[in-house]
Design an enzyme around this catalytic site. Structure first.
Site, mmCIF file in Angstrom:
data_model
loop_
_atom_site.group_PDB
_atom_site.id
_atom_site.type_symbol
_atom_site.label_atom_id
_atom_site.label_comp_id
_atom_site.label_asym_id
_atom_site.label_seq_id
_atom_site.Cartn_x
_atom_site.Cartn_y
_atom_site.Cartn_z
ATOM 1 N N SER A 236 0.830 -1.212 0.000
ATOM 2 C CA SER A 236 0.000 0.000 0.000
ATOM 3 C C SER A 236 0.859 1.255 0.000
ATOM 4 O O SER A 236 0.334 2.365 -0.001
ATOM 5 C CB SER A 236 -0.933 -0.004 1.216
ATOM 6 N N ASN B 115 -2.212 -2.779 13.226
ATOM 7 C CA ASN B 115 -3.664 -2.608 13.168
ATOM 8 C C ASN B 115 -4.137 -1.375 13.942
ATOM 9 O O ASN B 115 -4.955 -0.603 13.442
ATOM 10 C CB ASN B 115 -4.366 -3.865 13.698
ATOM 11 N N THR C 281 -39.167 27.055 -10.512
ATOM 12 C CA THR C 281 -39.434 25.691 -10.053
ATOM 13 C C THR C 281 -39.620 24.893 -11.346
ATOM 14 O O THR C 281 -40.101 25.445 -12.343
ATOM 15 C CB THR C 281 -40.709 25.593 -9.178
ATOM 16 N N HIS C 282 -39.190 23.670 -11.346
ATOM 17 C CA HIS C 282 -39.192 22.848 -12.580
ATOM 18 C C HIS C 282 -38.381 23.518 -13.685
ATOM 19 O O HIS C 282 -38.600 23.256 -14.865
ATOM 20 C CB HIS C 282 -40.623 22.600 -13.093
ATOM 21 N N SER D 51 -12.756 27.146 -27.340
ATOM 22 C CA SER D 51 -12.954 25.974 -28.191
ATOM 23 C C SER D 51 -11.893 26.002 -29.274
ATOM 24 O O SER D 51 -11.508 27.059 -29.759
ATOM 25 C CB SER D 51 -14.350 26.031 -28.820
ATOM 26 N N LYS E 278 -16.478 30.758 -28.546
ATOM 27 C CA LYS E 278 -16.898 30.008 -27.353
ATOM 28 C C LYS E 278 -16.148 30.407 -26.086
ATOM 29 O O LYS E 278 -14.952 30.679 -26.108
ATOM 30 C CB LYS E 278 -16.686 28.504 -27.581
ATOM 31 N N ASN F 134 -16.228 28.389 -22.631
ATOM 32 C CA ASN F 134 -16.835 27.217 -22.003
ATOM 33 C C ASN F 134 -16.611 27.190 -20.488
ATOM 34 O O ASN F 134 -15.513 27.472 -20.024
ATOM 35 C CB ASN F 134 -16.272 25.940 -22.624
ATOM 36 N N GLU G 258 -18.343 22.473 -15.126
ATOM 37 C CA GLU G 258 -18.720 21.132 -15.591
ATOM 38 C C GLU G 258 -17.932 20.059 -14.844
ATOM 39 O O GLU G 258 -18.460 18.995 -14.507
ATOM 40 C CB GLU G 258 -18.463 21.014 -17.094
ATOM 41 N N TYR H 200 -9.584 -6.879 12.466
ATOM 42 C CA TYR H 200 -8.975 -6.352 11.250
ATOM 43 C C TYR H 200 -8.946 -7.410 10.150
ATOM 44 O O TYR H 200 -8.758 -8.596 10.400
ATOM 45 C CB TYR H 200 -7.532 -5.887 11.544
ATOM 46 N N GLN I 102 -7.359 -2.298 4.026
ATOM 47 C CA GLN I 102 -6.312 -1.479 3.414
ATOM 48 C C GLN I 102 -6.873 -0.685 2.219
ATOM 49 O O GLN I 102 -6.334 0.338 1.829
ATOM 50 C CB GLN I 102 -5.163 -2.384 2.958
ATOM 51 N N LYS J 78 -8.119 3.532 2.023
ATOM 52 C CA LYS J 78 -7.438 4.824 1.897
ATOM 53 C C LYS J 78 -7.613 5.505 0.554
ATOM 54 O O LYS J 78 -7.883 6.709 0.488
ATOM 55 C CB LYS J 78 -5.950 4.655 2.198
HETATM 56 N N1 ARG Z 1 -1.107 -1.374 5.323
HETATM 57 C C1 ARG Z 1 -2.055 -1.950 6.215
HETATM 58 C C2 ARG Z 1 -3.410 -1.261 6.067
HETATM 59 O O1 ARG Z 1 -3.451 -0.211 5.540
HETATM 60 C C3 ARG Z 1 -1.578 -1.810 7.612
HETATM 61 C C4 ARG Z 1 -2.163 -2.804 8.563
HETATM 62 C C5 ARG Z 1 -1.637 -4.154 8.269
HETATM 63 N N2 ARG Z 1 -1.971 -5.067 9.290
HETATM 64 C C6 ARG Z 1 -1.807 -6.393 9.137
HETATM 65 N N3 ARG Z 1 -2.147 -7.134 10.112
HETATM 66 N N4 ARG Z 1 -1.313 -6.899 8.035
HETATM 67 O O2 ARG Z 1 -4.439 -1.765 6.473
#
Ligand code: ARG
Length: 480
Positions: free
Chosen positions: A39, A126, A171-172, A293, A299, A301, A306, A333, A338, A341
């Site tokens: 990660s 964890n 409205t509408h 454009s 134009k 834009n 958008e 966990y 993971q 994120k």
């Molecule tokens: N990179 C992991 C995550 O974002 C960290 C936690 C990993 N924990 C484990 N028991 N392998 O979740």
């Protein structure tokens, strides 16, 4: 990586085993295992939070006598120098070390030796990642909160200027009744205020510290969780170690709040697109927020608007993505988590950029008040004012007044004129009680000025509301 590439057949050796957890392994992971597992490519964004968490953990370990004061000082110096290196771009992140936590911890041990290897006492990745991620989301909320406040200020400033300038209210998307441009802008201030409230609620609930929950069951070491919580600016430690390492509600709440906010920004963006389309021509965006454009030289834009409208998809998609990751996960966990994120990072970037773009467009746009005024009276927009006059002056029941007015509108439409252009005789054909006085309510200005009910569009109301918000947004107690 293509399926069936050489990587799949490669046999990893003991030398490739992970240096942080490879003790019981005879070989290292395959390239594919490493690629799906790592990660670091995205969670390096949490390096500041990871170092902050480790500094607090080390301070607590020393305070409770679990490690020596000397080790803590060595760890602190080591972590600070790693932080400087990352900041300066002098840190080489390694995919073999999986994530930001092990990249930093391994480098620390390389640099300071034995003391570095004591840092992970009474901690697991964890509770570490749960803590880092909460810190990251908290920082993101604080950053976005300032941006929302800035956009609210921009809207309220423009609203104050245009507090009494008429525009057609819809409205509408059909012309309904005249409103003021200021009133319309202030509607978005209210929406954004609720968005800020949702972010503040999220922040309040997330502000508990999971650190010290360890892998899932807590620890046998005499740790002081109140101390680490306090050092990291949390209100208190979390209560249940299993929940602590498996809870991602804070990220989901955050993404929910961002999704609702993005929906608001998308509505504003859509209105900007409509307003600057030439048949409307209510506003003109500055050169800074328009593009040309490649084929049509005339134009201008509204691409920024958008794209704000479109980025909503990314943000809402992030919420759905994380909800789907989390549903059905057994406690505690699981590595699935993971995947929490990237959606949060992507939604944060999109939200920050969308807020900045809206801020810029609102500050830079020019309002075409003459055009808005001209259209505010079109489409028989003061018809309700006739009905209200009949109710107020002739004591006609509203439903009856509605029918009479409908016939007047049909008559005007058949003649191809505005309501104010019907003669008194023509009006009296439909309702003999009508007098010359009715013409006083038929102007756009009179219609707007009469709507003084709480929350109504009268210029005096809008002026007061805009002032109220500008004062609120500038008070020193305001976080913005
Ligand atoms: N990179 C992991 C995550 O974002 C960290 C936690 C990993 N924990 C484990 N028991 N392998 O979740």
């Amino acid at each position: 990586m293509a399926a069936g590439s050489d990587n799949t057949t490669e046999t990893p050796s003991k030398a490739d085993a992970n240096m942080q957890w490879g003790g019981r392994f005879a070989g290292g992971p395959s390239q594919i295992m490493q690629a799906i597992n790592a990660s670091i490519g995205f969670d390096k964004a949490m390096w500041r939070q990871d170092i902050a968490g480790s500094l607090a953990h080390a301070a607590m370990l020393a305070h409770t006598g679990i490690i020596s004061k000397e080790d803590e000082a060595t760890i602190r110096n080591g972590l600070n120098s790693i932080g400087q290196d990352i900041e300066a771009g002098n840190f080489e992140f390694s995919e073999a070390l999986e994530d930001i936590h092990m990249n930093i911890e391994a480098r620390l041990s390389d640099r300071i030796g034995e003391a570095g290897k004591r840092l992970h006492t009474a901690r697991s990745r964890n509770d570490q990642v749960a803590t880092d991620f909460r810190l990251w989301v908290r920082d993101a909320i604080d950053g976005l909160d300032q941006q929302v406040a800035s956009l609210m200020r921009a809207l309220a400033q423009r609203a104050e200027t245009h507090a009494s300038d008429p525009m057609p209210g819809f409205t509408h998307l059909q012309t309904a009744q005249p409103v003021t441009f200021g009133h319309h802008l202030m509607a978005y201030v209210e929406m954004l205020a609720r968005d800020r409230g949702r972010l503040a609620d999220t922040r309040k609930r997330l502000n508990e510290c999971p650190l010290g929950s360890a892998a899932l069951a807590g620890t046998s070491f005499p740790i002081d969780r109140k101390m680490t919580a306090g050092l990291l600016g949390f209100d208190r430690p979390t209560a249940n170690s299993l929940d602590s390492v498996s809870d991602r509600d804070f990220a989901l709440e955050y993404l929910s709040a961002l999704s609702i906010m993005a929906m608001h920004l998308s509505r504003l963006a859509e209105e900007i697109v409509i307003w600057c389309s030439s048949p409307f021509s209510f506003i003109r965006l500055s050169d800074a927020f328009t593009t040309g454009s490649s084929i049509m030289p005339q134009k201008r834009n509204p691409d920024a608007a958008e794209l704000v409208r479109a980025k909503t998809g990314r943000i809402t998609g992030s919420l759905v993505s994380l909800l789907t990751v989390m549903k059905g996960l057994p406690l505690a966990y699981a590595k699935d988590m993971q995947e929490d994120k990237e959606p949060v990072f992507a939604a944060t970037d999109a939200a920050a950029l969308s807020l900045a773009a809206c801020d810029g467009m609102i500050r830079d746009m020019t309002a075409n008040t003459a055009q808005m005024r001209a259209l505010a009276g079109s489409g028989y927009s003061t018809a309700t004012d006739i009905a209200d006059w009949l109710v107020r002056v002739l004591k006609t029941p509203f439903r009856t007044a509605h029918h009479v007015t409908g016939r007047l509108v049909a008559k005007a439409e058949a003649k191809g004129v505005d309501l104010a252009e019907l003669t008194l005789a023509e009006m009296q054909e439909e309702e003999p009680g009508i007098t010359q006085d009715i013409y006083s309510v038929l102007t756009v200005e009179a219609s707007i000025a009469s709507r003084t009910s709480e929350g109504g569009t009268a210029g005096s109301n809008v002026q007061r509301e805009a002032r109220k918000w500008l004062d609120l947004l500038n008070t020193p107690t305001d976080k913005a």
